[in-house]
Design an enzyme around this catalytic site. Structure first.
Site, PDB file in Angstrom:
ATOM      1  N   LEU A   8      10.421   5.145  10.350  1.00 40.71           N
ATOM      2  CA  LEU A   8      10.112   4.803   9.064  1.00 40.71           C
ATOM      3  C   LEU A   8       9.693   3.579   8.785  1.00 40.71           C
ATOM      4  CD1 LEU A   8      13.309   6.253   7.165  1.00 40.71           C
ATOM      5  CD2 LEU A   8      10.927   7.423   7.192  1.00 40.71           C
ATOM      6  N   MET A  11       3.988   2.616   9.006  1.00 44.08           N
ATOM      7  CA  MET A  11       3.441   3.718   8.690  1.00 44.08           C
ATOM      8  C   MET A  11       4.485   4.640   8.121  1.00 44.08           C
ATOM      9  SD  MET A  11       0.036   3.940   9.491  1.00 44.08           S
ATOM     10  CE  MET A  11      -0.641   5.529  10.322  1.00 44.08           C
ATOM     11  N   ASN A  86       0.741   7.872  18.149  1.00 43.37           N
ATOM     12  CA  ASN A  86      -0.276   7.702  19.059  1.00 43.37           C
ATOM     13  C   ASN A  86      -0.136   8.237  20.345  1.00 43.37           C
ATOM     14  OD1 ASN A  86      -2.076   6.658  17.096  1.00 43.37           O
ATOM     15  ND2 ASN A  86      -1.418   4.738  17.126  1.00 43.37           N
ATOM     16  N   LYS A 164      -8.220  11.422  17.705  1.00 38.84           N
ATOM     17  CA  LYS A 164      -7.718  10.034  17.239  1.00 38.84           C
ATOM     18  C   LYS A 164      -8.037   8.950  18.037  1.00 38.84           C
ATOM     19  CE  LYS A 164      -5.876   7.175  14.619  1.00 38.84           C
ATOM     20  NZ  LYS A 164      -5.067   5.901  15.461  1.00 38.84           N
ATOM     21  N   GLU A 171     -13.740   2.607  16.832  1.00 36.96           N
ATOM     22  CA  GLU A 171     -13.317   1.291  16.365  1.00 36.96           C
ATOM     23  C   GLU A 171     -13.368   0.180  17.207  1.00 36.96           C
ATOM     24  OE1 GLU A 171      -8.837   0.220  15.717  1.00 36.96           O
ATOM     25  OE2 GLU A 171      -9.348   1.925  14.184  1.00 36.96           O
TER      26      GLU A 171
END
Length: 295
Positions: A8, A11, A86, A164, A171
């Site tokens: 928690l 994100m 990730n 991703k 990016e």
């Protein structure tokens, strides 16, 4: 639906809030008791009705592996684990096998949106078997941005995190291009207001983007970025993107250069440029800059 959410932080905490706003029940666990709804993974699992869905948002690698190992002993056949961190896509394949032996489904989900996701929604790229994805679909709908886009079932297990990863590689290259353009504009006397040049690009140009908007925000806060040190970390996804490109013989010159530029940012005095300087002096007698002794 009910969802167990593990992790928690910046994100995960915002994701819990967005899912709750959509009318779903979220039971969250975090090692920080001030953030958690329950005190252990065992308590989290016990409060969910089957078939359970538990979404993991912890750092990739050892932390994710330990969490999945524990959940494998607590969950039941027909339950589903979602890895929204990730993680590397090859880890997803391993986790799917480990959980599948116990009849537990697995979905990997790449999540993009950062600190803005609570209000704007999160872009979601997920991989897994259709029957497992279907059990998580209400949560995907709650998290995604409004409209028809921003969420995709990218393919088999691992496809979400692979997508991703590529997203983050792109990016890297986009940020590097903005950074190089900004430095060049700052270096000439004829351009007297670089910040307003960047702002002018926000409307009508082919390079307008959310990243450009964020660049303008940064320049508004610190016009010449004088408060920042020219140092940038790299996340695992940038390295993994370049490694995947090598493995598949796909040329990625821009993304690779942007990753290496971050490595260069960590050097106060480049060892490579010392050799270049020495060689120029050797073959051409070019002047060298002496290294100042450390005080």
């Amino acid at each position: 639906m009910e969802l167990g959410l593990v992790g928690l932080g910046k994100m995960g905490g915002n994701m819990r809030e967005r899912i709750r706003r959509a009318g779903h029940t979220v039971i969250g666990y975090d090692r920080n008791p001030d953030l958690a709804d329950v005190h252990s993974l065992q308590e989290l699992v016990s409060k969910l009705k089957g078939p359970r869905v538990v979404w993991v948002m912890v750092p990739a690698g050892a932390a994710t592996q330990a969490t999945i190992d524990e959940l494998a002993e607590l969950l039941s056949p027909g339950d589903v684990v979602v890895d929204g961190g990730n993680s590397r896509w090859t880890d997803d394949e391993k986790h799917a096998v480990e959980l599948g032996i116990k009849g537990i489904g697995f979905v990997d989900c790449g999540v993009s949106g950062g600190v803005w996701g609570l209000e704007n929604g999160y872009a979601l790229m997920y991989g897994g078997a259709p029957e497992n994805v279907a059990k998580v679909e209400p949560v995907f709908e709650a998290l995604k941005p409004e409209g028809n886009f921003g969420s995709v079932h990218a393919g088999k297990v691992g496809a979400g995190h692979f997508a991703k990863m590529v997203h983050n590689g792109i990016e890297y290259a986009m940020m590097q291009a903005y950074a190089e353009g900004w430095e060049l504009l700052e270096s000439v006397d004829s351009v007297t207001d670089v910040r307003e040049v960047f702002r002018s690009w926000q409307e009508g140009t082919v390079i307008r983007s959310w990243l450009l908007d964020l660049a303008v925000n940064a320049l508004d806060a610190d016009e010449h970025l004088e408060q920042l040190k020219g140092y940038a970390e790299d996340s695992g996804e940038g390295r993994w993107t370049v490694e995947a490109a090598i493995n598949h013989a796909v040329p990625l010159p821009a993304i690779t250069a942007s990753l290496f530029a971050r490595f260069a940012s960590r050097q106060d005095d480049s060892p490579q440029m010392k050799m270049v300087s020495a060689l120029r002096n050797q073959f051409g007698g070019h002047a060298v800059e002496p290294n100042k002794p450390k005080k």
